[in-house]
Write a protein that holds these residues in place. Structure first.
Motif, PDB file in Angstrom:
ATOM      1  N   PHE A   1       6.198   7.684   3.079  1.00 32.31           N
ATOM      2  CA  PHE A   1       7.192   8.727   2.972  1.00 32.31           C
ATOM      3  C   PHE A   1       8.626   8.393   2.629  1.00 32.31           C
ATOM      4  CE2 PHE A   1      10.147  11.641   5.202  1.00 32.31           C
ATOM      5  CZ  PHE A   1       9.494  12.798   4.920  1.00 32.31           C
ATOM      6  N   TYR A   2       9.321   7.584   3.184  1.00 35.88           N
ATOM      7  CA  TYR A   2      10.616   7.183   2.757  1.00 35.88           C
ATOM      8  C   TYR A   2      10.611   6.615   1.243  1.00 35.88           C
ATOM      9  CZ  TYR A   2      12.237   6.986   7.367  1.00 35.88           C
ATOM     10  OH  TYR A   2      12.801   7.468   8.633  1.00 35.88           O
ATOM     11  N   PHE A   3       9.509   5.764   0.693  1.00 35.86           N
ATOM     12  CA  PHE A   3       9.668   5.598  -0.672  1.00 35.86           C
ATOM     13  C   PHE A   3       9.592   6.724  -1.738  1.00 35.86           C
ATOM     14  CE2 PHE A   3       7.690   1.065   0.298  1.00 35.86           C
ATOM     15  CZ  PHE A   3       8.783   0.714   0.258  1.00 35.86           C
ATOM     16  N   ALA A   4       8.751   7.959  -1.267  1.00 39.29           N
ATOM     17  CA  ALA A   4       8.548   9.134  -1.740  1.00 39.29           C
ATOM     18  C   ALA A   4       9.910   9.998  -1.868  1.00 39.29           C
ATOM     19  CB  ALA A   4       7.301   9.571  -1.647  1.00 39.29           C
ATOM     20  N   ALA A   5      10.258  10.148  -0.772  1.00 40.29           N
ATOM     21  CA  ALA A   5      11.472  11.117  -0.314  1.00 40.29           C
ATOM     22  C   ALA A   5      12.741  10.451  -0.822  1.00 40.29           C
ATOM     23  CB  ALA A   5      11.456  11.333   1.247  1.00 40.29           C
ATOM     24  N   ASP A   6      13.074   9.247  -0.733  1.00 38.05           N
ATOM     25  CA  ASP A   6      14.065   8.524  -1.259  1.00 38.05           C
ATOM     26  C   ASP A   6      14.106   7.709  -2.613  1.00 38.05           C
ATOM     27  OD1 ASP A   6      15.385   9.371   0.893  1.00 38.05           O
ATOM     28  OD2 ASP A   6      15.253   7.521   2.280  1.00 38.05           O
ATOM     29  N   GLY A   7      12.891   8.212  -3.340  1.00 36.84           N
ATOM     30  CA  GLY A   7      12.869   7.550  -4.683  1.00 36.84           C
ATOM     31  C   GLY A   7      13.880   7.491  -5.521  1.00 36.84           C
ATOM     32  N   PRO A   8      14.623   8.529  -5.923  1.00 35.66           N
ATOM     33  CA  PRO A   8      15.975   8.355  -6.508  1.00 35.66           C
ATOM     34  C   PRO A   8      17.077   7.412  -5.914  1.00 35.66           C
ATOM     35  CG  PRO A   8      15.181  10.532  -6.551  1.00 35.66           C
ATOM     36  CD  PRO A   8      14.483   9.808  -5.506  1.00 35.66           C
TER      37      PRO A   8
ATOM     38  N   ILE B   1       0.797  -1.282   0.109  1.00 35.10           N
ATOM     39  CA  ILE B   1      -0.060  -0.003  -0.076  1.00 35.10           C
ATOM     40  C   ILE B   1       0.944   1.147  -0.003  1.00 35.10           C
ATOM     41  CG2 ILE B   1      -1.886   1.342   1.106  1.00 35.10           C
ATOM     42  CD1 ILE B   1      -2.574  -1.488   2.466  1.00 35.10           C
ATOM     43  N   ALA B   2       1.923   1.248   0.992  1.00 32.19           N
ATOM     44  CA  ALA B   2       2.912   2.371   0.983  1.00 32.19           C
ATOM     45  C   ALA B   2       3.455   2.660  -0.376  1.00 32.19           C
ATOM     46  CB  ALA B   2       3.936   2.322   2.038  1.00 32.19           C
ATOM     47  N   PHE B   3       3.993   1.619  -1.080  1.00 31.76           N
ATOM     48  CA  PHE B   3       4.568   1.706  -2.413  1.00 31.76           C
ATOM     49  C   PHE B   3       3.510   2.296  -3.365  1.00 31.76           C
ATOM     50  CE2 PHE B   3       5.796  -0.064  -6.689  1.00 31.76           C
ATOM     51  CZ  PHE B   3       6.881   0.534  -6.606  1.00 31.76           C
ATOM     52  N   PHE B   4       2.246   1.742  -3.564  1.00 32.67           N
ATOM     53  CA  PHE B   4       1.403   2.619  -4.257  1.00 32.67           C
ATOM     54  C   PHE B   4       0.918   4.122  -4.026  1.00 32.67           C
ATOM     55  CE2 PHE B   4       0.613  -1.693  -6.307  1.00 32.67           C
ATOM     56  CZ  PHE B   4       0.210  -1.346  -7.417  1.00 32.67           C
ATOM     57  N   LEU B   5       0.965   4.338  -2.827  1.00 30.01           N
ATOM     58  CA  LEU B   5       0.772   5.556  -2.436  1.00 30.01           C
ATOM     59  C   LEU B   5       2.066   6.449  -2.622  1.00 30.01           C
ATOM     60  CD1 LEU B   5      -0.934   7.568  -0.706  1.00 30.01           C
ATOM     61  CD2 LEU B   5       0.017   7.017   1.148  1.00 30.01           C
ATOM     62  N   ALA B   6       3.160   6.027  -2.695  1.00 30.91           N
ATOM     63  CA  ALA B   6       4.264   6.882  -2.900  1.00 30.91           C
ATOM     64  C   ALA B   6       4.437   6.905  -4.456  1.00 30.91           C
ATOM     65  CB  ALA B   6       5.576   5.863  -2.533  1.00 30.91           C
TER      66      ALA B   6
ATOM     67  N   LEU C   1      -4.492   2.647  13.879  1.00 30.31           N
ATOM     68  CA  LEU C   1      -3.753   3.696  13.781  1.00 30.31           C
ATOM     69  C   LEU C   1      -2.378   3.361  13.703  1.00 30.31           C
ATOM     70  CD1 LEU C   1      -5.300   5.784  16.909  1.00 30.31           C
ATOM     71  CD2 LEU C   1      -5.542   5.921  14.531  1.00 30.31           C
ATOM     72  N   PHE C   2      -1.934   2.071  14.365  1.00 30.65           N
ATOM     73  CA  PHE C   2      -0.446   1.827  14.013  1.00 30.65           C
ATOM     74  C   PHE C   2      -0.328   1.414  12.614  1.00 30.65           C
ATOM     75  CE2 PHE C   2       2.635  -1.827  13.854  1.00 30.65           C
ATOM     76  CZ  PHE C   2       3.951  -0.995  14.519  1.00 30.65           C
ATOM     77  N   ARG C   3      -1.165   0.582  12.028  1.00 33.48           N
ATOM     78  CA  ARG C   3      -1.104   0.283  10.768  1.00 33.48           C
ATOM     79  C   ARG C   3      -1.131   1.585   9.758  1.00 33.48           C
ATOM     80  NH1 ARG C   3      -5.233  -3.608   6.964  1.00 33.48           N
ATOM     81  NH2 ARG C   3      -3.763  -3.841   5.440  1.00 33.48           N
ATOM     82  N   LEU C   4      -1.897   2.455   9.996  1.00 35.80           N
ATOM     83  CA  LEU C   4      -1.901   4.025   9.271  1.00 35.80           C
ATOM     84  C   LEU C   4      -0.505   4.615   9.378  1.00 35.80           C
ATOM     85  CD1 LEU C   4      -5.299   5.246   9.824  1.00 35.80           C
ATOM     86  CD2 LEU C   4      -4.303   4.468   7.727  1.00 35.80           C
ATOM     87  N   LEU C   5       0.019   4.437  10.709  1.00 34.83           N
ATOM     88  CA  LEU C   5       1.386   5.134  10.866  1.00 34.83           C
ATOM     89  C   LEU C   5       2.568   4.335  10.116  1.00 34.83           C
ATOM     90  CD1 LEU C   5       3.235   7.023  12.565  1.00 34.83           C
ATOM     91  CD2 LEU C   5       3.424   5.415  14.330  1.00 34.83           C
ATOM     92  N   THR C   6       2.262   3.152   9.934  1.00 29.67           N
ATOM     93  CA  THR C   6       3.460   2.432   9.508  1.00 29.67           C
ATOM     94  C   THR C   6       3.202   2.403   7.934  1.00 29.67           C
ATOM     95  OG1 THR C   6       3.166   0.309  11.059  1.00 29.67           O
ATOM     96  CG2 THR C   6       4.192  -0.133   8.959  1.00 29.67           C
ATOM     97  N   ILE C   7       2.094   2.706   7.211  1.00 30.83           N
ATOM     98  CA  ILE C   7       2.010   2.919   5.722  1.00 30.83           C
ATOM     99  C   ILE C   7       2.391   4.260   5.653  1.00 30.83           C
ATOM    100  CG2 ILE C   7       0.038   3.342   3.818  1.00 30.83           C
ATOM    101  CD1 ILE C   7      -1.569   1.226   5.363  1.00 30.83           C
ATOM    102  N   ALA C   8       2.157   5.256   6.468  1.00 32.45           N
ATOM    103  CA  ALA C   8       2.653   6.571   6.184  1.00 32.45           C
ATOM    104  C   ALA C   8       4.368   6.695   6.271  1.00 32.45           C
ATOM    105  CB  ALA C   8       1.778   7.312   7.094  1.00 32.45           C
ATOM    106  N   LEU C   9       4.843   5.956   7.164  1.00 30.68           N
ATOM    107  CA  LEU C   9       6.189   6.178   7.297  1.00 30.68           C
ATOM    108  C   LEU C   9       6.696   5.280   6.031  1.00 30.68           C
ATOM    109  CD1 LEU C   9       8.521   6.817   9.203  1.00 30.68           C
ATOM    110  CD2 LEU C   9       8.391   4.518  10.266  1.00 30.68           C
ATOM    111  N   PHE C  10       6.304   4.361   5.763  1.00 36.57           N
ATOM    112  CA  PHE C  10       7.075   3.601   4.406  1.00 36.57           C
ATOM    113  C   PHE C  10       6.712   4.234   3.166  1.00 36.57           C
ATOM    114  CE2 PHE C  10       7.173  -0.487   6.863  1.00 36.57           C
ATOM    115  CZ  PHE C  10       8.472  -0.639   6.670  1.00 36.57           C
TER     116      PHE C  10
END
Length: 404
Positions: free
Chosen positions: A200-207, A74-79, A189-198
C-alpha cells in the motif's frame, strides 16, 4: 691479531685445547639487536579482525531479516502490478491514497469470496464423505466376509478402532498440533498484513519514492532508473492482467464442461482451475485439473476421463492460440526461459519466487534489450538449421574411397 669473523667483523676467540668449538647459527638466523615489529602489522591485524566481525554481523543480520526482505520484495511486485490501475484513477483527479485503497479493497473482496466458496465446497465434500462412510464400511465388510469367509460386523470394527492405541496416539498428537497450526495461521495472517501494508505504501507513495531515489543520483542515472521502473511496471502489470484474462477464459470454459456433466460445485471448481492454471506456470493446468477430476470420479468414473481429455486439449489451445496473442506485448519470453526462471525462483524463494520469476525475467530482458546493440543476421543457411557439406568432410572422403 686474533682472527675475525667475516660476517660480523668481531674478533673470533680460539677454543681452549681439548674442547669442542661452539656451534654458531647461520648469519640469517641470528637475532638482530634492536629489531621491532613493523608498524603496519598491528593495524593490518585489527583491520582484518574488524572486517571478519563486520562480515559475520552482516551475515547474521541478513539471515535474521530474510523473511522481512522477502515480504518487501513481494509487496514491491504487488505495488508494480497495481500501479497502472492506481495511476489511471489518480490521473482522473482521485487522490492516490484513496485510489490505492479502492484497488486493495476490490482485491480483498475477490480473494475473500474465492476462499469462502472453496471452503464451503471442501466442507460440503467432507460432510458428504462422513455421511457416506458407514455405507462404504458396510460394503467393504461385506466384500471381506464374502471373499475370505469371515464373520465381521461393523460394530466390532468400530469398537476396535475406537479403543485402538494408534487412534489414542493420533488424537493426542492432533491435540498437540493444534497449537502449531494456530501459530502458523497467526504467522501467515501477520505476513499477509505486512505485505499489504508495504505494498500500500509503495503504491500510494510511488512518486515520492521515485523522487527520493532519484535525488541521490546524477541526472544521467536518474533517466536510466526511471526507464527501468517504467519497464518493470509495464511488464509486471501486463503479466498479471494477461494472466487474469486467461484465468477468466479458462474458468468459463471449464465451467461449461463441468456444468454440462452435472459436476457439483462447478463455479468454484472453475475458479480454482482458472487461477491455479494461470499463476502456476507450465504445470499449473494439470495440477488445477486434479481436483475437478477427483470430484468427477466420485460422481461417475467416465466423467473424470472427459475432464482429463478436456484439460489436455484446452492446454494445447491455450499454448498455441490464446497465450501468444495475449502475452505478445506484455511478457514476450521463450517458454524454456520461463520454465527455467520458475525453477530458479522456486529454488531461491520457494512459491514466492515461482510467482515473481517470470515478470522479473521479463523486466530484465526488456531492460537489456533497450541497451544491448543488435545487428542484422547474415543470410546464411546455417542460421535456419541447414547444414552445408564442408570440403573434406565425411561425404567427400566416402566418395574418394568408393568412386563411382
Amino acid at each position: 691479531m686474533a682472527p675475525t669473523d667475516e660476517t660480523s667483523q668481531v674478533p673470533r676467540q680460539e677454543s681452549p685445547p681439548g674442547t669442542a668449538a661452539p656451534i654458531r647459527p647461520p648469519a640469517d638466523e641470528r637475532a638482530v639487536p634492536g629489531a621491532r615489529m613493523p608498524r603496519w602489522l598491528p593495524r593490518a591485524m585489527v583491520l582484518a579482525l574488524a572486517l571478519i566481525a563486520a562480515f559475520q554481523l552482516g551475515s547474521w543480520a541478513f539471515h535474521q531479516l530474510t523473511g522481512l526482505l522477502t515480504n518487501v520484495l513481494i509487496a514491491f511486485f504487488l505495488a508494480l502490478a497495481i500501479e497502472p490501475a492506481v495511476s489511471r484513477m489518480a490521473a482522473r483527479g482521485m487522490r492516490r491514497g484513496l485510489a490505492t485503497f479502492l484497488v486493495f479493497l476490490g482485491l480483498m473482496i475477490v480473494a475473500a469470496g474465492f476462499v469462502t466458496l472453496l471452503s464451503s465446497m471442501l466442507a460440503g465434500q467432507i460432510i458428504k464423505m462422513a455421511e457416506g462412510f458407514p455405507d462404504y464400511l458396510d460394503s467393504v465388510i461385506s466384500w471381506i466376509n464374502t471373499t475370505f469367509h469371515t464373520d465381521l460386523r461393523r460394530v466390532d470394527v468400530q469398537d476396535s478402532l475406537i479403543h485402538s492405541a494408534w487412534l489414542k496416539k493420533y488424537v493426542q498428537n492432533s491435540a498437540t498440533g493444534v497449537l502449531d497450526v494456530s501459530a502458523q495461521v497467526l504467522g501467515g495472517l501477520f505476513r499477509l498484513l505486512t505485505i499489504a501494508l508495504f505494498s500500500f505504501y509503495f503504491a500510494a507513495d510511488g512518486p515520492r519514492l521515485r523522487r527520493a531515489l532519484c535525488s541521490v543520483l546524477p541526472p544521467a542515472r536518474q533517466a536510466e532508473v526511471l526507464r527501468a521502473w517504467e519497464i518493470a511496471v509495464d511488464k509486471t502489470g501486463g503479466y498479471l492482467y494477461s494472466r487474469g484474462l486467461m484465468a477468466l477464459i479458462s474458468g468459463v470454459a471449464h465451467y461449461v464442461l463441468l456444468a454440462s456433466l452435472g459436476i457439483p460445485y462447478a463455479p468454484v471448481l472453475a475458479v480454482w482451475v482458472g487461477l491455479v492454471s494461470q499463476f502456476i506456470p507450465t504445470i499449473g493446468t494439470y495440477l488445477a485439473g486434479a481436483l475437478p477430476m477427483l470430484i468427477a470420479f466420485a460422481v461417475e468414473p467416465w466423467y473424470a476421463v472427459w475432464v482429463l481429455v478436456f484439460v489436455v486439449v484446452y492446454q494445447q489451445f491455450e499454448n498455441y492460440m490464446l497465450q501468444p496473442k495475449l502475452t505478445a506485448r506484455s511478457v514476450d519470453i521463450h517458454p524454456a526461459v520461463a520454465f527455467g526462471s520458475v525453477i530458479a525462483g522456486t529454488a531461491l524463494l520457494g512459491a514466492v519466487g515461482a510467482l515473481i520469476a517470470i515478470p522479473a525475467v521479463a523486466t530484465l530482458q526488456a531492460f537489456l534489450g533497450a541497451y544491448v546493440k543488435r545487428y542484422d543476421v547474415t543470410d546464411d543457411p546455417r542460421v535456419h538449421g541447414h547444414r552445408t557439406g564442408a570440403p573434406g568432410g565425411l561425404t567427400a572422403r566416402l566418395r574418394r574411397l568408393f568412386p563411382g
